[in-house]
Design an enzyme around this catalytic site. Structure first.
Site, PDB file in Angstrom:
ATOM      1  N   ASP A  90       7.573  -1.138  -0.993  1.00 20.37           N
ATOM      2  CA  ASP A  90       8.304  -0.423  -0.150  1.00 20.37           C
ATOM      3  C   ASP A  90       8.692   1.051  -0.087  1.00 20.37           C
ATOM      4  O   ASP A  90       8.258   1.558  -1.284  1.00 20.37           O
ATOM      5  CB  ASP A  90       9.756  -1.169  -0.006  1.00 20.37           C
ATOM      6  CG  ASP A  90       9.921  -2.585   0.558  1.00 20.37           C
ATOM      7  OD1 ASP A  90       8.847  -3.218   0.998  1.00 20.37           O
ATOM      8  OD2 ASP A  90      11.092  -3.099   0.724  1.00 20.37           O
ATOM      9  N   HIS A 147       2.768  -4.250  -5.215  1.00 18.51           N
ATOM     10  CA  HIS A 147       1.790  -5.445  -5.159  1.00 18.51           C
ATOM     11  C   HIS A 147       0.466  -4.964  -4.664  1.00 18.51           C
ATOM     12  O   HIS A 147       0.133  -3.811  -4.662  1.00 18.51           O
ATOM     13  CB  HIS A 147       2.497  -6.336  -4.070  1.00 18.51           C
ATOM     14  CG  HIS A 147       3.773  -6.910  -4.120  1.00 18.51           C
ATOM     15  ND1 HIS A 147       3.756  -8.252  -4.426  1.00 18.51           N
ATOM     16  CD2 HIS A 147       4.973  -6.561  -4.602  1.00 18.51           C
ATOM     17  CE1 HIS A 147       5.032  -8.578  -4.669  1.00 18.51           C
ATOM     18  NE2 HIS A 147       5.824  -7.624  -4.878  1.00 18.51           N
ATOM     19  N   SER A 250      10.671   5.449  -8.303  1.00 16.66           N
ATOM     20  CA  SER A 250       9.508   6.429  -8.406  1.00 16.66           C
ATOM     21  C   SER A 250       8.444   6.377  -7.378  1.00 16.66           C
ATOM     22  O   SER A 250       8.903   6.171  -6.045  1.00 16.66           O
ATOM     23  CB  SER A 250       8.803   6.392  -9.712  1.00 16.66           C
ATOM     24  OG  SER A 250       8.233   7.615 -10.171  1.00 16.66           O
TER      25      SER A 250
END
Length: 302
Positions: A90, A147, A250
């Site tokens: 995201d 991911h 980050s």
């Protein structure tokens, strides 16, 4: 002025000491304190708890457990087309494009060298000369697990010690070579699109970074620390499978070799993205393998 002041302060303040302090704070299990931190984060950043596997903020044992929370199984559909590249996390797209003359764009008017990003490893840099890259910034409200963009076999991991500047949009305009200066974790994979790197970039208050195969990763402060895996130690992760996470937020940089993939037009700077959505496609599938370093090297102790 505020951004300039904070950036200047971070050049003076002990960045790693501050990060160590935040590490302890975010792992406190004292209920009144950790619940206060979680409530403040949910309220200030409008965190969507309905998509979390555990939607009850007060039930998390620590702030870090909340921050790295898992999502419901159907919260992030994974781009299912065989040639589709899935978004690794995201966040908000900072930059996306193709490496030119050995450089990547950091922000408008600022670039940095591929060789420096990869810790000075010339062999590794040559594998990605002219390749494709994307940079995604994770804000405090985002899901903080990373991911796999494509299915792939792990070939190696390099921890590069460095600074811990903020990686906010403002800071990328103020700190030259930011992503090549900050602490980072370089993870190399063999995929249907050839070699792929997923780079987790540390930042101020990022207590640590983790991978699913090595757990929490730290290394010596005087140079890169390399983990390699023997031929019979196969670590293969499917597209969309978790490969790592940030303990606090980050940036994720993804690299592909030249002429192997193309980015979707909708995947552009300034766009908010969600893990699993399609961001590009494989241009040329290849059975050739790549190495983060020669197979003859022995794995370093973790």
């Amino acid at each position: 002025m505020k951004d300039k002041f904070l950036t200047t302060a971070l050049k003076i303040l002990p960045q790693h000491l501050l990060a160590a302090g935040m590490y302890r704070i975010t792992r406190s299990t004292w209920r009144p304190f950790k619940n206060m931190l979680i409530r403040e984060a949910v309220s200030r950043y409008a965190v969507d708890m309905f998509e979390a596997e555990n939607p009850r903020p007060s039930s998390y044992p620590s702030f870090n457990a909340f921050f790295t929370r898992a999502l419901k199984a159907d919260a992030r559909p994974i781009a299912h087309q065989p040639d589709a590249i899935a978004c690794p996390c995201d966040g908000k797209v900072s930059q996306v494009g193709y490496i030119k003359q050995g450089k990547l764009i950091q922000a408008k008017g600022h670039d940095f060298k591929l060789l420096e990003l990869l810790g000075g490893d010339e062999e590794l840099s040559n594998n990605f000369a002219g390749g494709a890259y994307s940079t995604i910034y994770l804000s405090p409200r985002d899901y903080h697990r990373v991911h796999m963009p494509l299915s792939g076999r792990l070939r190696g991991m390099i921890f590069v010690p460095g600074d811990l500047f903020s990686v906010s949009e403002a800071t990328t305009q103020l700190v030259p070579n930011l992503f090549a200066r900050n602490e980072r974790l370089i993870c190399g994979f063999d995929t249907a699109a050839g070699p792929m790197l997923v780079i987790l970039v540390g930042a101020i208050f990022v207590g640590s970074m983790e991978t699913v195969w090595a757990g929490e990763v730290t290394g010596p402060k005087d140079g890169p620390s390399t983990w390699l895996y023997e031929k019979d130690h196969k670590i293969f992760l499917k597209k969309g499978e978790e490969m790592g996470r940030f303990n606090m937020g980050s940036t994720v940089i993804t690299l592909f070799a030249r002429n192997r993939i193309c980015w979707d037009k909708a995947f552009a700077p300034g766009v908010r993205v969600r893990m699993g959505q399609r961001i590009g496609s494989i241009r040329l599938a290849s059975k050739r393998t790549s190495k983060l370093h020669p197979e003859s090297s022995r794995p370093a102790a973790t």
